[in-house]
Design a protein around this motif. Sequence first.
Motif, PDB file in Angstrom:
ATOM      1  N   TRP B  70       1.125  -1.143   0.456  1.00  0.00           N
ATOM      2  CA  TRP B  70      -0.072  -0.390   0.306  1.00  0.00           C
ATOM      3  C   TRP B  70       0.528   1.501   0.039  1.00  0.00           C
ATOM      4  CZ3 TRP B  70       0.321   3.451   4.272  1.00  0.00           C
ATOM      5  CH2 TRP B  70       1.278   2.873   5.183  1.00  0.00           C
ATOM      6  N   LYS B  71       2.438   1.063   0.095  1.00  0.00           N
ATOM      7  CA  LYS B  71       2.880   2.710   0.414  1.00  0.00           C
ATOM      8  C   LYS B  71       3.199   2.358  -1.070  1.00  0.00           C
ATOM      9  CE  LYS B  71       4.924   1.492   4.896  1.00  0.00           C
ATOM     10  NZ  LYS B  71       5.853   0.251   5.698  1.00  0.00           N
ATOM     11  N   LEU B  72       3.385   1.449  -2.025  1.00  0.00           N
ATOM     12  CA  LEU B  72       3.779   1.699  -3.808  1.00  0.00           C
ATOM     13  C   LEU B  72       2.384   2.986  -4.085  1.00  0.00           C
ATOM     14  CD1 LEU B  72       6.026  -1.051  -4.715  1.00  0.00           C
ATOM     15  CD2 LEU B  72       6.948   0.976  -4.035  1.00  0.00           C
ATOM     16  N   GLY B  73       1.490   1.977  -3.472  1.00  0.00           N
ATOM     17  CA  GLY B  73      -0.270   2.200  -3.944  1.00  0.00           C
ATOM     18  C   GLY B  73      -0.223   4.210  -3.713  1.00  0.00           C
ATOM     19  N   GLY B  74      -0.071   4.310  -2.634  1.00  0.00           N
ATOM     20  CA  GLY B  74      -0.430   5.030  -1.610  1.00  0.00           C
ATOM     21  C   GLY B  74       0.541   6.217  -2.931  1.00  0.00           C
ATOM     22  N   LEU B  75       1.653   5.943  -2.626  1.00  0.00           N
ATOM     23  CA  LEU B  75       2.953   6.691  -3.893  1.00  0.00           C
ATOM     24  C   LEU B  75       2.539   7.390  -4.936  1.00  0.00           C
ATOM     25  CD1 LEU B  75       5.581   8.479  -3.505  1.00  0.00           C
ATOM     26  CD2 LEU B  75       6.747   6.394  -5.003  1.00  0.00           C
ATOM     27  N   ASN B  76       1.855   6.078  -5.349  1.00  0.00           N
ATOM     28  CA  ASN B  76       1.702   6.360  -6.929  1.00  0.00           C
ATOM     29  C   ASN B  76      -0.282   7.320  -6.701  1.00  0.00           C
ATOM     30  OD1 ASN B  76       3.248   5.255  -8.869  1.00  0.00           O
ATOM     31  ND2 ASN B  76       2.140   3.294  -8.722  1.00  0.00           N
ATOM     32  N   THR B  77      -0.207   6.702  -5.745  1.00  0.00           N
ATOM     33  CA  THR B  77      -2.228   8.297  -5.871  1.00  0.00           C
ATOM     34  C   THR B  77      -1.731   9.625  -5.738  1.00  0.00           C
ATOM     35  OG1 THR B  77      -2.803   5.886  -4.315  1.00  0.00           O
ATOM     36  CG2 THR B  77      -3.926   8.399  -4.358  1.00  0.00           C
ATOM     37  N   PHE B 122       8.059  -1.847 -10.997  1.00  0.00           N
ATOM     38  CA  PHE B 122       8.845  -1.939  -9.516  1.00  0.00           C
ATOM     39  C   PHE B 122       7.445  -3.024  -8.678  1.00  0.00           C
ATOM     40  CE2 PHE B 122      11.999   1.203  -9.196  1.00  0.00           C
ATOM     41  CZ  PHE B 122      13.011   0.080  -9.477  1.00  0.00           C
ATOM     42  N   GLU B 123       6.601  -2.767  -9.237  1.00  0.00           N
ATOM     43  CA  GLU B 123       5.471  -3.916  -8.208  1.00  0.00           C
ATOM     44  C   GLU B 123       5.590  -4.983  -9.235  1.00  0.00           C
ATOM     45  OE1 GLU B 123       2.285  -0.381  -7.738  1.00  0.00           O
ATOM     46  OE2 GLU B 123       1.787  -1.723  -6.645  1.00  0.00           O
ATOM     47  N   TYR B 124       5.224  -5.100 -10.696  1.00  0.00           N
ATOM     48  CA  TYR B 124       4.962  -5.951 -11.511  1.00  0.00           C
ATOM     49  C   TYR B 124       6.138  -7.138 -11.374  1.00  0.00           C
ATOM     50  CZ  TYR B 124       0.609  -4.011 -13.936  1.00  0.00           C
ATOM     51  OH  TYR B 124      -0.428  -3.345 -14.081  1.00  0.00           O
ATOM     52  N   LEU B 215      -9.568   2.713  -7.301  1.00  0.00           N
ATOM     53  CA  LEU B 215      -8.566   1.663  -7.981  1.00  0.00           C
ATOM     54  C   LEU B 215      -8.041   1.419  -6.647  1.00  0.00           C
ATOM     55  CD1 LEU B 215      -7.207   0.598 -11.295  1.00  0.00           C
ATOM     56  CD2 LEU B 215      -9.426  -0.084 -10.137  1.00  0.00           C
ATOM     57  N   PHE B 216      -7.284   2.677  -6.080  1.00  0.00           N
ATOM     58  CA  PHE B 216      -6.324   2.382  -5.145  1.00  0.00           C
ATOM     59  C   PHE B 216      -6.533   1.171  -3.406  1.00  0.00           C
ATOM     60  CE2 PHE B 216      -4.176   4.873  -1.082  1.00  0.00           C
ATOM     61  CZ  PHE B 216      -2.895   4.193  -1.532  1.00  0.00           C
ATOM     62  N   PRO B 217      -8.071   2.338  -2.902  1.00  0.00           N
ATOM     63  CA  PRO B 217      -8.096   1.433  -1.795  1.00  0.00           C
ATOM     64  C   PRO B 217      -9.195   0.190  -1.788  1.00  0.00           C
ATOM     65  CG  PRO B 217     -10.317   3.006  -2.565  1.00  0.00           C
ATOM     66  CD  PRO B 217      -8.671   4.126  -3.017  1.00  0.00           C
ATOM     67  N   LEU B 218      -9.295  -0.077  -3.641  1.00  0.00           N
ATOM     68  CA  LEU B 218     -10.452  -1.427  -3.830  1.00  0.00           C
ATOM     69  C   LEU B 218      -9.178  -2.368  -3.320  1.00  0.00           C
ATOM     70  CD1 LEU B 218     -12.745  -0.319  -5.913  1.00  0.00           C
ATOM     71  CD2 LEU B 218     -13.724  -0.804  -3.910  1.00  0.00           C
ATOM     72  N   LEU B 219      -8.221  -2.159  -4.382  1.00  0.00           N
ATOM     73  CA  LEU B 219      -7.184  -3.203  -4.436  1.00  0.00           C
ATOM     74  C   LEU B 219      -6.106  -3.184  -2.977  1.00  0.00           C
ATOM     75  CD1 LEU B 219      -6.510  -2.533  -8.243  1.00  0.00           C
ATOM     76  CD2 LEU B 219      -8.243  -4.270  -7.276  1.00  0.00           C
ATOM     77  N   TYR B 220      -5.827  -2.315  -3.340  1.00  0.00           N
ATOM     78  CA  TYR B 220      -4.395  -2.424  -1.686  1.00  0.00           C
ATOM     79  C   TYR B 220      -4.888  -2.207  -0.393  1.00  0.00           C
ATOM     80  CZ  TYR B 220      -1.569  -0.951  -6.243  1.00  0.00           C
ATOM     81  OH  TYR B 220      -0.703  -0.552  -6.762  1.00  0.00           O
ATOM     82  N   LEU B 221      -5.900  -1.442  -0.531  1.00  0.00           N
ATOM     83  CA  LEU B 221      -6.510  -1.184   1.577  1.00  0.00           C
ATOM     84  C   LEU B 221      -7.396  -2.038   2.247  1.00  0.00           C
ATOM     85  CD1 LEU B 221      -6.189   2.683   1.356  1.00  0.00           C
ATOM     86  CD2 LEU B 221      -4.420   1.135   1.621  1.00  0.00           C
ATOM     87  N   ILE B 222      -7.979  -2.729   1.121  1.00  0.00           N
ATOM     88  CA  ILE B 222      -9.614  -3.190   1.772  1.00  0.00           C
ATOM     89  C   ILE B 222      -9.909  -4.661   1.313  1.00  0.00           C
ATOM     90  CG2 ILE B 222     -10.975  -1.148   2.350  1.00  0.00           C
ATOM     91  CD1 ILE B 222     -12.834  -1.362   0.566  1.00  0.00           C
TER      92      ILE B 222
END
Lengths: 165, 222
Positions: B70-77, B122-124, B215-222
């Motif tokens: 979620w840190k990488l997802g949050g950075l992208n957000t 990097f995520e992929y 996409l960020f909360p739906l995939l990374y957070l919950i």
Amino acid sequence: MSSSNSTHDSHQPHITPMWVYFGVLGALLILTVVTVAVAQVDLGPLNLPVAMAVATVKAGLVALIFMHLVFDHKFYIYLLLASLVFLAVFVIFCLFDLTRRHEIRHEVAAPIHAEAEWYKELRIQAAGLDHGEDHGDSHGDLHGAKTNAHSEKHAPVQTPAAPQH
Amino acid sequence: MSATTHDSHGHPRLAHHFFEMEQQHECAKLGMWLFLLTEILFFGGLFCFYFIWRIMDPELFVGASEMLNWKLGGLNTIVLIFSSFTVAMAIRSIQQNKRNACAIYLAITIACAFVFLVVKYFEYSAKIGHGTLPGTSFHDLHFLAEHPEVKNPHIFFSIYFCMTGLHGFHVICGIVYIAWLLYLTLKNRFDSEYYAPIEMGGLYWHLVDLIWIYLFPLLYLI
């Protein structure tokens, strides 16, 4: 000349004040922190609606201010809302169908609630990995697992006999 | 009045089938919004895919989303929100005939888009390295050992790769289009009366941001 200037000005596009854009940027960053913070709290089934609500506030800010919907002719916001209505119809009707299908035919829903057949071999290897805790070996295991997964994916699917409820 | 009409008619970028610049601009905007609506419905199919599986098997999503960083997802957000801000500022600058400021904001937007794609890379590559793949390619034994309760994790990663992949493709298209806008801005093609291409690029880029916001909360957070 002055009258022509004023006519010209009325046709000028809306120039949003700088502080509005900075305000929206700040609000979006704060709401991103809120999204992450709220997700760390376990609200059970409420986590999804809360996350969607925060995301919708953020999306609303982007659409209304950054995309100028609040300053534009109302027609554009009605267009957007109409597309969201159709999206809701699409998703909700699909959910009605797929979540209530098992009430008519149990066996239709059964394969969805069971795990795919090709996980059996993976689970056995994963259990071995868990007990062994040997990371040097794990790479070889992964390759073995992949070939097994591929060889088994065409195997006939057995209908699980377990009842739903 | 006659002076403005004359100005408007005389603009070199006014296409012959339009009466004046404002009409031309509004037509472009209507067309762009209709395109954006089809984009919403296009992504809507994948959101439908997500919600159906989420409701059928909530544990799958709670367990599998822990796999995502979620840190990488949050950075992208944050990167995408900031790029949305810069593209809005680019439009504001060209509305005031500030071409250099507009070019700088467009360049920052492109840079943000590249940062987004590098983080995504990097995520992929980490997912591919662990075998955390969609469909029957899934062979992440460490995930299975850590989450024995999660059934069919490959479904979550199918959704993850479809949604972020389609979104990433939109980011790449955005880079190409905004780079073209930057080139035209540097060639003095735009001014405070003719900037419709920049505004349409901005609308597109905001939509890309808007989809990522979901996409960020739906995939990374919950």
